[in-house]
Design a protein around this motif. Structure first.
Motif, PDB file in Angstrom:
ATOM      1  N   LEU A  15       0.612  -0.708  -0.425  1.00 31.20           N
ATOM      2  CA  LEU A  15      -0.088   0.031   0.267  1.00 31.20           C
ATOM      3  C   LEU A  15       0.968   1.028   0.163  1.00 31.20           C
ATOM      4  O   LEU A  15       0.185   2.374  -0.397  1.00 31.20           O
ATOM      5  N   ALA A  16       1.769   1.181   0.139  1.00 32.71           N
ATOM      6  CA  ALA A  16       2.899   2.690   0.441  1.00 32.71           C
ATOM      7  C   ALA A  16       3.063   3.123  -0.992  1.00 32.71           C
ATOM      8  O   ALA A  16       2.808   4.478  -1.033  1.00 32.71           O
ATOM      9  N   PRO A  17       2.881   2.442  -2.310  1.00 31.26           N
ATOM     10  CA  PRO A  17       3.138   3.174  -3.279  1.00 31.26           C
ATOM     11  C   PRO A  17       2.092   4.198  -3.215  1.00 31.26           C
ATOM     12  O   PRO A  17       1.896   4.444  -4.734  1.00 31.26           O
ATOM     13  N   LEU A  18       0.648   3.079  -3.257  1.00 34.22           N
ATOM     14  CA  LEU A  18      -0.428   4.095  -3.498  1.00 34.22           C
ATOM     15  C   LEU A  18      -0.427   5.565  -2.934  1.00 34.22           C
ATOM     16  O   LEU A  18      -0.854   6.304  -4.426  1.00 34.22           O
ATOM     17  N   PRO A  19      -0.249   6.155  -2.553  1.00 36.26           N
ATOM     18  CA  PRO A  19      -0.482   7.558  -2.203  1.00 36.26           C
ATOM     19  C   PRO A  19       0.789   8.261  -2.897  1.00 36.26           C
ATOM     20  O   PRO A  19       0.809   9.167  -3.283  1.00 36.26           O
ATOM     21  N   LEU A  20       2.074   8.166  -3.281  1.00 34.45           N
ATOM     22  CA  LEU A  20       2.673   8.511  -4.093  1.00 34.45           C
ATOM     23  C   LEU A  20       2.052   8.709  -5.612  1.00 34.45           C
ATOM     24  O   LEU A  20       2.441   9.913  -6.684  1.00 34.45           O
ATOM     25  N   ALA A  21       1.728   7.339  -5.827  1.00 36.61           N
ATOM     26  CA  ALA A  21       0.915   7.591  -7.390  1.00 36.61           C
ATOM     27  C   ALA A  21      -0.855   8.207  -7.834  1.00 36.61           C
ATOM     28  O   ALA A  21      -0.257   8.605  -8.490  1.00 36.61           O
ATOM     29  N   TYR A  22      -1.211   8.006  -6.240  1.00 32.31           N
ATOM     30  CA  TYR A  22      -1.803   9.213  -6.407  1.00 32.31           C
ATOM     31  C   TYR A  22      -1.839  10.361  -6.787  1.00 32.31           C
ATOM     32  O   TYR A  22      -2.148  11.259  -7.231  1.00 32.31           O
ATOM     33  N   ALA A  23      -0.711  10.844  -5.957  1.00 31.81           N
ATOM     34  CA  ALA A  23       0.118  11.975  -5.742  1.00 31.81           C
ATOM     35  C   ALA A  23       1.079  12.278  -7.580  1.00 31.81           C
ATOM     36  O   ALA A  23       0.396  13.924  -7.962  1.00 31.81           O
ATOM     37  N   ARG A  52     -12.540  17.402  -0.828  1.00 28.93           N
ATOM     38  CA  ARG A  52     -13.730  16.768  -1.206  1.00 28.93           C
ATOM     39  C   ARG A  52     -12.787  15.802  -2.127  1.00 28.93           C
ATOM     40  O   ARG A  52     -13.163  14.146  -2.178  1.00 28.93           O
ATOM     41  N   ARG A  53     -11.584  16.128  -3.256  1.00 26.72           N
ATOM     42  CA  ARG A  53     -11.619  15.005  -4.071  1.00 26.72           C
ATOM     43  C   ARG A  53     -10.927  14.519  -3.860  1.00 26.72           C
ATOM     44  O   ARG A  53     -10.296  13.173  -4.074  1.00 26.72           O
ATOM     45  N   HIS A  54      -9.705  14.169  -2.229  1.00 23.25           N
ATOM     46  CA  HIS A  54      -8.952  14.033  -1.574  1.00 23.25           C
ATOM     47  C   HIS A  54      -9.488  12.433  -1.091  1.00 23.25           C
ATOM     48  O   HIS A  54      -9.063  11.739  -0.601  1.00 23.25           O
ATOM     49  N   LEU A  55     -11.321  13.347  -0.154  1.00 24.54           N
ATOM     50  CA  LEU A  55     -11.438  12.254   0.565  1.00 24.54           C
ATOM     51  C   LEU A  55     -11.802  10.704   0.205  1.00 24.54           C
ATOM     52  O   LEU A  55     -11.685   9.680   0.671  1.00 24.54           O
ATOM     53  N   PRO A  56     -12.555  10.473  -1.237  1.00 23.44           N
ATOM     54  CA  PRO A  56     -12.548   8.784  -1.239  1.00 23.44           C
ATOM     55  C   PRO A  56     -11.763   8.496  -1.332  1.00 23.44           C
ATOM     56  O   PRO A  56     -11.316   6.893  -1.409  1.00 23.44           O
ATOM     57  N   PRO A  57     -10.288   8.975  -2.007  1.00 22.10           N
ATOM     58  CA  PRO A  57      -9.301   7.913  -2.411  1.00 22.10           C
ATOM     59  C   PRO A  57      -8.948   7.273  -1.177  1.00 22.10           C
ATOM     60  O   PRO A  57      -8.027   6.416  -1.197  1.00 22.10           O
ATOM     61  N   ALA A  58      -8.653   9.061   0.234  1.00 25.41           N
ATOM     62  CA  ALA A  58      -8.420   7.938   1.084  1.00 25.41           C
ATOM     63  C   ALA A  58      -9.373   7.131   2.209  1.00 25.41           C
ATOM     64  O   ALA A  58      -8.210   5.901   2.595  1.00 25.41           O
ATOM     65  N   LEU A  59     -10.255   6.867   1.487  1.00 21.96           N
ATOM     66  CA  LEU A  59     -11.749   6.319   2.492  1.00 21.96           C
ATOM     67  C   LEU A  59     -11.078   4.520   1.987  1.00 21.96           C
ATOM     68  O   LEU A  59     -11.164   4.103   2.808  1.00 21.96           O
ATOM     69  N   PHE A  60     -11.003   4.872   0.791  1.00 15.55           N
ATOM     70  CA  PHE A  60     -10.645   3.725  -0.300  1.00 15.55           C
ATOM     71  C   PHE A  60      -9.364   2.408  -0.017  1.00 15.55           C
ATOM     72  O   PHE A  60      -8.925   1.239   0.543  1.00 15.55           O
ATOM     73  N   LEU A  61      -7.912   3.609   0.263  1.00 15.06           N
ATOM     74  CA  LEU A  61      -7.350   3.270   1.380  1.00 15.06           C
ATOM     75  C   LEU A  61      -7.112   2.776   2.384  1.00 15.06           C
ATOM     76  O   LEU A  61      -6.468   1.942   2.839  1.00 15.06           O
TER      77      LEU A  61
END
Length: 346
Positions: A15-23, A52-61
């Protein structure tokens, strides 16, 4: 907290690369917005949405992390009510219980405190009643019917003698019917003459058990009340070992005088004396507790303390189901917010 499958925790590193991929995707979208006018307008509108644009991806993570954490099967000790609990009350009804050093008498004080204990106990906990003097009897099998228990308590009949060990064994026979515990066989052995009806079936031999840690069986407990010492029946500590081997705690209440100094016929004082060392050893061997109740008020207080202890027990519980449920809620919430705010799942 511990894990049944700790090796699955390594998957959390994925899961560590996912925030980097999102950025990286956000920066790429910004560059595309600068290149094309229409996308620039949409990109500006998207930027105005802020958090708002960041909340759904954060919940999925969080949902993905929770599922991977659940896959490792975490286990923790949490205080929970017993799903099915049986408490056996073993109460002394020997003649010494008529002594009035505890007002109005030892027996009446014990009866009143026992009924008060039943009223305060959660309704989901089954309670059985065993009485003992020179012999032991099941006065009431484990039941949720508090009225039937109260009626049995009021109907006590006093007898001579005190068979403390028999009472413990009889409680175990009620709690573990599959073990084929026979008080008669233990008392008289297989050679004692006794009649048997032709309709009676031969009882199977006692089941061999593997001893467990004292106090480790959370689904049952024995509360033993006595004012004297064993005068007949199975040895008290032998019976206590049977309870300890099955993990059943025995909470012991000793009531009455410790020195036997009571106005009684000559030779009776020794039988009035409370055998506190043996009763303490019963509690110690089984992982229970010993309390001395010399007055009616103290006896009532002891029952209150016991009630609070047997209602809730810290137990090892696997948390995978709870974590999976929370992860599903995070995923559903993220998807719902994404559709509500953006018209699609982003």
């Amino acid at each position: 907290m511990s894990f049944l499958w700790p090796g699955y925790l390594w998957f959390l590193l994925a899961l560590a690369p996912l925030p980097l991929a999102y950025a990286w995707l956000l920066r790429r979208r910004g560059r595309l917005a600068q290149r094309y006018g229409r996308l620039q307008t949409e990109g500006a509108a998207s930027l105005r949405r802020g958090w708002r644009r960041h909340l759904p991806p954060a919940l999925f993570l969080l949902a993905c992390a929770g599922l991977l954490f659940a896959a490792a099967r975490p286990v923790a000790r949490v205080p929970l009510p017993w799903a099915r609990t049986s408490i056996m009350l073993a109460m002394d009804v020997s003649l010494s219980m008529r002594v009035n050093d505890v007002k109005p008498t030892r027996l009446e004080a014990a009866q009143a405190a026992a009924k008060s204990f039943l009223r305060e106990l959660p309704r989901r906990i089954e309670v059985g009643l065993v009485t003992f003097a020179g012999s032991s009897q099941v006065a009431q099998r484990a039941t949720l019917d508090r009225d039937a228990l109260a009626a049995s308590i009021d109907a006590f009949q006093m007898q001579m003698g005190t068979a403390v060990g028999d009472a413990i064994v009889l409680c175990l026979a009620e709690l573990f019917p599959q073990d084929n515990i026979s008080l008669g066989e233990m008392t008289f052995g297989g050679n004692a003459p006794r009649g048997r009806s032709l309709d009676d079936k031969a009882k199977p031999p006692p089941r061999q058990i593997t001893p467990v840690a004292p106090g480790s069986y959370d689904a049952a407990a024995i509360i033993l009340l006595s004012d004297g010492r064993r005068t007949t029946g199975i040895d008290t500590l032998e019976a206590a070992k049977m309870a300890a081997d099955r993990g059943v705690r025995v909470y012991v209440i000793g009531m009455g005088t410790l020195d036997g100094d009571i106005a009684a016929p000559d030779g009776m004082a020794i039988y009035m004396k409370l055998d506190e060392p043996t009763l303490r050893e019963v509690a110690r061997m089984t992982g229970g507790e010993y309390h001395h109740a010399g007055t009616a008020e103290a006896l009532h207080g002891v029952y209150e303390k016991l009630g609070s202890r047997v209602q809730v027990q810290p137990r090892e519980n696997e948390l995978s189901g709870l974590l999976a449920l929370l992860s599903a809620l995070f995923a559903i919430t993220g998807a719902g917010l994404s559709v509500l705010w953006f018209g699609r799942i982003v």
